[in-house]
Write a protein that holds these residues in place. Structure first.
Motif, PDB file in Angstrom:
ATOM      1  N   ARG A 265       0.827  -1.200   0.000  1.00 56.05           N
ATOM      2  CA  ARG A 265       0.000   0.000   0.000  1.00 56.05           C
ATOM      3  C   ARG A 265       0.870   1.262   0.000  1.00 56.05           C
ATOM      4  O   ARG A 265       1.929   1.296   0.642  1.00 56.05           O
ATOM      5  N   PRO A 266       0.433   2.267  -0.717  1.00 57.39           N
ATOM      6  CA  PRO A 266       1.243   3.493  -0.840  1.00 57.39           C
ATOM      7  C   PRO A 266       1.549   4.129   0.511  1.00 57.39           C
ATOM      8  O   PRO A 266       0.698   4.173   1.401  1.00 57.39           O
ATOM      9  N   THR A 267       2.781   4.623   0.615  1.00 59.89           N
ATOM     10  CA  THR A 267       3.193   5.311   1.842  1.00 59.89           C
ATOM     11  C   THR A 267       3.035   6.822   1.730  1.00 59.89           C
ATOM     12  O   THR A 267       3.218   7.531   2.717  1.00 59.89           O
ATOM     13  N   GLY A 268       2.762   7.294   0.514  1.00 57.90           N
ATOM     14  CA  GLY A 268       2.705   8.736   0.294  1.00 57.90           C
ATOM     15  C   GLY A 268       3.992   9.294  -0.281  1.00 57.90           C
ATOM     16  O   GLY A 268       4.094  10.480  -0.564  1.00 57.90           O
ATOM     17  N   ASN A 269       5.003   8.426  -0.444  1.00 57.59           N
ATOM     18  CA  ASN A 269       6.293   8.838  -1.013  1.00 57.59           C
ATOM     19  C   ASN A 269       6.623   7.867  -2.135  1.00 57.59           C
ATOM     20  O   ASN A 269       6.860   6.682  -1.902  1.00 57.59           O
ATOM     21  N   LYS A 270       6.645   8.356  -3.377  1.00 60.88           N
ATOM     22  CA  LYS A 270       6.849   7.484  -4.533  1.00 60.88           C
ATOM     23  C   LYS A 270       8.214   6.809  -4.508  1.00 60.88           C
ATOM     24  O   LYS A 270       8.355   5.654  -4.927  1.00 60.88           O
ATOM     25  N   ASP A 271       9.239   7.516  -4.031  1.00 55.25           N
ATOM     26  CA  ASP A 271      10.569   6.926  -3.981  1.00 55.25           C
ATOM     27  C   ASP A 271      10.600   5.756  -2.994  1.00 55.25           C
ATOM     28  O   ASP A 271      11.207   4.709  -3.260  1.00 55.25           O
ATOM     29  N   ILE A 272       9.952   5.948  -1.841  1.00 52.25           N
ATOM     30  CA  ILE A 272       9.896   4.869  -0.852  1.00 52.25           C
ATOM     31  C   ILE A 272       9.120   3.690  -1.422  1.00 52.25           C
ATOM     32  O   ILE A 272       9.533   2.529  -1.295  1.00 52.25           O
TER      33      ILE A 272
ATOM     34  N   ILE B 100       2.397  -0.176   5.784  1.00 53.71           N
ATOM     35  CA  ILE B 100       3.503   0.375   6.572  1.00 53.71           C
ATOM     36  C   ILE B 100       3.117   1.727   7.148  1.00 53.71           C
ATOM     37  O   ILE B 100       2.680   2.629   6.424  1.00 53.71           O
ATOM     38  N   ASP B 101       3.298   1.831   8.451  1.00 58.08           N
ATOM     39  CA  ASP B 101       3.150   3.118   9.131  1.00 58.08           C
ATOM     40  C   ASP B 101       4.554   3.713   9.243  1.00 58.08           C
ATOM     41  O   ASP B 101       5.395   3.199   9.998  1.00 58.08           O
ATOM     42  N   LYS B 102       4.814   4.763   8.480  1.00 60.31           N
ATOM     43  CA  LYS B 102       6.177   5.313   8.428  1.00 60.31           C
ATOM     44  C   LYS B 102       6.651   5.802   9.785  1.00 60.31           C
ATOM     45  O   LYS B 102       7.825   5.725  10.106  1.00 60.31           O
ATOM     46  N   GLY B 103       5.757   6.359  10.569  1.00 61.70           N
ATOM     47  CA  GLY B 103       6.195   6.980  11.808  1.00 61.70           C
ATOM     48  C   GLY B 103       6.922   8.281  11.532  1.00 61.70           C
ATOM     49  O   GLY B 103       6.784   8.883  10.463  1.00 61.70           O
ATOM     50  N   ASP B 104       7.741   8.705  12.476  1.00 64.09           N
ATOM     51  CA  ASP B 104       8.472   9.967  12.330  1.00 64.09           C
ATOM     52  C   ASP B 104       9.788   9.746  11.592  1.00 64.09           C
ATOM     53  O   ASP B 104      10.466   8.735  11.787  1.00 64.09           O
TER      54      ASP B 104
END
Length: 670
Positions: free
Chosen positions: A33-40, A151-155
């Motif tokens: 699932r997308p993290t909001g960052n295409k590179d990641i 994935i929950d990226k967190g801080d």
């Protein structure tokens, strides 16, 4: 699936032993699932074995479970690399052909079956559960497993304190020096970097804590230290300390710069046919100079450019000699001295050329080169009227009288039957070619030509003496002239004073200049480096002195062909004899090219170009009928250089001109 065995007939006890058996190959699909960052997202997909191995051989329950569990570490490492050190990796497994996220279940117009799929996913097996293989094994036959990575990226962490320390013995006296176990206390002292070393290290508090940057900083600093003479410098892998309260990462590097040292004895190994005295004089390194890896590499490449070695290894000692210097060993593997090669080329104007060449790379032990070749020319071709030949012997002695100065001598016999004229000639020349610096070269030759020219059924014999002088510039930084330049500039200027002895003695001087430059569209952010390149070329020439018709026909200026205006045959641009397609030649010419080169894959490319040029009857260029040719082609990249196939057509051809030309070549045209 599993089966049980009952053991204990004598004792009356029964122990069930369950042995899990691999089910039939289990098909599956993965959703990260997308993290909001295409590179990641792209990196996660790249490192996931679930994704990369999906199209390989089908696997059973145990192997699939292993992929799931292995992905936790891979995905966490990927998140660490972007500075998300407390990211939470959640992998769930379910079954079914469709997958609806929990967020989707909140939307309107969902069917009861959709809601069931959401519930099924919520109750699916967690990827970290040890019972995962059995869960997969119990998925119904012909049912696709669904794997969801959330994935929950967190801080995102940033760099905090960065320390570079060196462990040294303490200067404080030992309390009991008479004790057999008395040792100085080891203390850590900060390491101070020079401005250049700090610039190379390039790691500062506050920047995103990307693990690759932390590791790369170590490598850059180590390179900088060694370049400053710290040949034995060592840097341990950085130690990171997570600070969750401040969301920072503190980094500690253990640095041991070691002393600044000079090069010691330079030992040669592996030389057999190449004279050691010659190599030592050529070597750009000396005993006592500061140890610098870049200077060692430059010296290694310089020796490799002689063409007599297949490999050269430079190995520094691991400890200093008795004089506090660092010895260096150069190990050579010599190339084969003799070789036979075949040469072939084709264009529709000059036709084919085919021949053989014998080469000796180390004639007298000092990297002297001798090439002897015999080629048949004029195999067809719109600018040719019959077969010809080109036979030559070419000798080069490097470092003649001084370093970076080559002596070259050549004797050549040529016969060609062009539409412009027939030529049978013997050419002899000898001279010096000097490398001034990395960009500039200069040459001076003394040449003699004895030839017979037949033009328009008129036969003339000429004897000529000339002194070609040339200066060349090249900032394209290519390892081989066959490779495709993507930046920089190439240029040359030549002056050739000539005295001709024929029906009468005449003197003339040919002046010619050419330049090419290259624009990589990556510089303006449009493409990846080297993929899309504009190439520009310009040429101008003029002959001063004798009148046009008094000049030997082969010494006049012509245009047309690969070096000037493609689409027109060789010598097909310029004044022609009335009622024929035979070129007269001129006293001046100019030509220009714009070419676009596009790399499509790693091995395939294409190009399109526009050429224009003209030939003047007088010694003033930019006069005469301007001819324009356009064309396109493809290329195949090889380790030696690209193989090009080009087709060009004239836009304003004369009535007797050709309709198109085809060119096949190894290497770029310019």
């Amino acid at each position: 699936m599993a089966f049980g065995l009952c053991w204990g007939v004598i004792t009356g006890t029964c122990t069930s032993i369950y042995v899990a058996m691999a089910a039939d190959p289990q098909t599956y699909r993965v959703e990260i699932r997308p993290t909001g960052n295409k590179d990641i997202d792209a990196t996660l997909s790249d490192v996931s074995s679930l994704v990369s191995l999906k199209k390989t051989k089908a696997v059973g329950a145990f192997a699939l479970a292993g992929r799931v569990k292995g992905d936790y570490d891979r995905l966490q490492t990927a998140m660490d690399s972007f500075g998300y050190y407390n990211a939470k990796i959640n992998i769930k497994l379910g079954a079914g052909k469709t997958l609806i996220s929990n967020d989707d279940s909140k939307k309107k117009n969902k069917t009861e079956a959709d809601i069931h799929q959401v519930t099924q996913l919520a109750n699916a097996m967690d990827g970290s559960n040890p019972d995962l293989p059995n869960f997969i094994a119990n998925i119904p036959d012909k049912t696709e497993a669904v794997i969801v990575v959330d994935i929950d990226k967190g801080d995102q962490y940033h760099l905090g304190k960065i320390e570079l320390v060196e462990n040294k013995p303490s200067t404080q006296p030992v309390k009991d020096p008479t004790s057999p176990n008395a040792k100085p206390k080891i203390v850590s002292e900060p390491v101070t970097l020079t401005a250049d070393q700090q610039k190379a290290f390039n790691l500062k508090p506050g920047q995103v804590a990307v693990s690759a940057d932390v590791v790369a900083a170590k490598g850059r600093l180590l390179t900088s230290l060694r370049e400053d003479g710290h040949a034995l410098a060592k840097i341990s892998d950085p130690v990171a300390y997570l600070r969750p309260d401040t969301k920072t990462l503190d980094i500690v590097y253990q640095v041991n710069p070691g002393p600044i040292v000079d090069l010691g004895n330079i030992d040669f190994r592996g030389l057999k046919k190449v004279n050691e005295d010659f190599v030592r004089k050529r070597l750009l390194l000396r005993d006592g100079q500061l140890y610098q890896p870049s200077k060692i590499e430059s010296a290694r490449q310089d020796l490799a450019s002689l063409g007599v070695f297949s490999s050269i290894d430079a190995t520094a000692a691991t400890k200093l000699d008795v004089n506090g210097k660092l010895p260096l060993v150069l190990t050579f593997k010599e190339s084969k001295r003799r070789s036979v090669s075949f040469e072939a080329g084709y264009s529709t104007d000059l036709g084919g050329r085919l021949g053989v060449r014998w080469s000796h790379r180390n004639l007298f032990g000092n990297a002297e080169k001798l090439n002897v070749a015999a080629l048949a020319t004029g195999l067809g071709g719109t600018a040719q009227r019959g077969l010809g030949y080109d036979i030559y012997a070419d000798f080069t002695k490097p470092d003649f009288r001084r370093r970076d100065q080559d002596f070259n001598a050549r004797i050549e016999a040529v016969k060609q039957r062009l539409y412009s004229y027939d030529q049978t000639a013997l050419l002899v020349k000898g001279g010096l070619n000097r490398k001034i610096n990395k960009r500039w070269r200069a040459s001076v030759y003394l040449g003699a030509i004895q030839e017979r020219i037949i033009q328009q059924h008129i036969k003339n014999d000429y004897t000529m003496i000339n002194v070609p002088l040339a200066v060349r510039y090249d900032s394209t930084d290519l390892d081989s002239p066959m490779m495709s330049p993507t930046h920089g500039m190439k240029g040359s200027v030549s002056v050739t004073p000539t005295t001709s002895f024929g029906d009468g003695t005449i003197f003339f001087a040919a002046l010619e200049g050419s330049a090419s430059t290259y624009l990589d569209l990556a510089k303006i952010g449009l493409t990846d480096p080297g993929d899309s390149v504009f190439a520009f070329r310009g040429t101008v020439g003029s002959i001063q002195g004798a009148s046009r018709m008094n000049l030997p026909p082969d010494q006049r200026m012509y245009a047309g062909g690969t070096s000037t205006v493609r689409g027109f045959r060789f010598q097909g641009v310029g004044p022609q004899f009335p009622g024929t397609k035979y070129a007269v030649g001129g006293k001046a010419m100019d030509a220009g090219t714009v070419e676009f080169r596009q790399k499509i894959t790693e091995s395939i490319g294409a190009q399109a170009f526009v050429d224009a040029g003209q030939v003047s009857k007088t010694s003033m260029p930019f006069q005469g009928d301007l001819r324009v040719g356009v064309g396109a082609g493809g290329k195949y990249y090889t380790p030696l250089g690209p193989i090009r196939l080009d087709v060009a057509v004239p836009m304003n051809r004369p009535s007797r001109g050709d309709k198109f030309e085809v060119y096949i070549s190894l290497g770029e045209t310019f």
